[in-house]
Scaffold this motif. Structure first.
Motif, PDB file in Angstrom:
ATOM      1  N   ASN A   1     -42.263 -28.699 -16.556  1.00  0.00           N
ATOM      2  CA  ASN A   1     -43.266 -29.477 -17.263  1.00  0.00           C
ATOM      3  C   ASN A   1     -44.370 -28.523 -17.703  1.00  0.00           C
ATOM      4  O   ASN A   1     -45.212 -28.140 -16.901  1.00  0.00           O
ATOM      5  CB  ASN A   1     -43.813 -30.583 -16.366  1.00  0.00           C
ATOM      6  CG  ASN A   1     -44.720 -31.527 -17.112  1.00  0.00           C
ATOM      7  OD1 ASN A   1     -44.793 -31.501 -18.329  1.00  0.00           O
ATOM      8  ND2 ASN A   1     -45.411 -32.362 -16.375  1.00  0.00           N
TER       9      ASN A   1
ATOM     10  N   SER B   1     -47.002 -27.814 -21.163  1.00  0.00           N
ATOM     11  CA  SER B   1     -47.476 -28.436 -22.406  1.00  0.00           C
ATOM     12  C   SER B   1     -47.273 -27.519 -23.609  1.00  0.00           C
ATOM     13  O   SER B   1     -47.184 -26.287 -23.473  1.00  0.00           O
ATOM     14  CB  SER B   1     -48.954 -28.790 -22.280  1.00  0.00           C
ATOM     15  OG  SER B   1     -49.745 -27.610 -22.286  1.00  0.00           O
TER      16      SER B   1
ATOM     17  N   GLU C   1     -34.824 -30.080 -22.444  1.00  0.00           N
ATOM     18  CA  GLU C   1     -35.979 -30.603 -21.718  1.00  0.00           C
ATOM     19  C   GLU C   1     -35.638 -31.043 -20.293  1.00  0.00           C
ATOM     20  O   GLU C   1     -36.527 -31.119 -19.452  1.00  0.00           O
ATOM     21  CB  GLU C   1     -36.621 -31.757 -22.490  1.00  0.00           C
ATOM     22  CG  GLU C   1     -37.312 -31.260 -23.743  1.00  0.00           C
ATOM     23  CD  GLU C   1     -38.212 -32.316 -24.358  1.00  0.00           C
ATOM     24  OE1 GLU C   1     -39.110 -32.790 -23.658  1.00  0.00           O
ATOM     25  OE2 GLU C   1     -37.994 -32.637 -25.533  1.00  0.00           O
ATOM     26  N   GLU C   2     -34.397 -31.309 -20.003  1.00  0.00           N
ATOM     27  CA  GLU C   2     -33.998 -31.715 -18.659  1.00  0.00           C
ATOM     28  C   GLU C   2     -33.548 -30.526 -17.817  1.00  0.00           C
ATOM     29  O   GLU C   2     -33.052 -30.691 -16.717  1.00  0.00           O
ATOM     30  CB  GLU C   2     -32.866 -32.754 -18.736  1.00  0.00           C
ATOM     31  CG  GLU C   2     -33.265 -34.015 -19.478  1.00  0.00           C
ATOM     32  CD  GLU C   2     -34.465 -34.715 -18.843  1.00  0.00           C
ATOM     33  OE1 GLU C   2     -34.527 -34.803 -17.600  1.00  0.00           O
ATOM     34  OE2 GLU C   2     -35.346 -35.171 -19.598  1.00  0.00           O
TER      35      GLU C   2
END
Length: 96
Positions: A3, A5, A30-31
């Motif tokens: 995670n 930004s 993203e996973e």
């Protein structure tokens, strides 16, 4: 899953590479623990890849050397670009 930004990614890019007006184009995987971002500039698009810093530096160094040989020297893979400090990999925000 990592995670991080878009703003942090852009800070990292601006800190380590001389790119004109970089923007995040897309996020991939993203996973996954592996970071992949399309970085768009006015003149060219780049792919920023990252792995967690739990991966040994010797592995990163070996993969970078292989990629330099295949890509930059032989045109068999995309080229990689040195950071401002001349290195082909960095460690920042817990990632290579």
């Amino acid at each position: 899953m990592i995670n991080i930004s878009d703003e942090t990614i852009l800070e990292i890019v601006q800190c380590h590479w001389d790119l004109d007006n970089p923007e995040i184009g897309e996020r991939f995987n993203e996973e996954s623990a592996r970071l992949m971002f399309k970085i768009k500039t006015e003149t060219q698009d780049y792919l920023l890849k990252g792995l967690p810093d739990s991966v040994l530096e010797s592995t990163i160094k070996s993969n970078t050397s292989a990629h330099l040989y295949l890509g930059n020297e032989n045109g068999m893979a995309p080229g990689i670009f040195a950071a401002k400090d001349g290195n082909y990999y960095i460690k920042d925000h817990g990632n290579w």
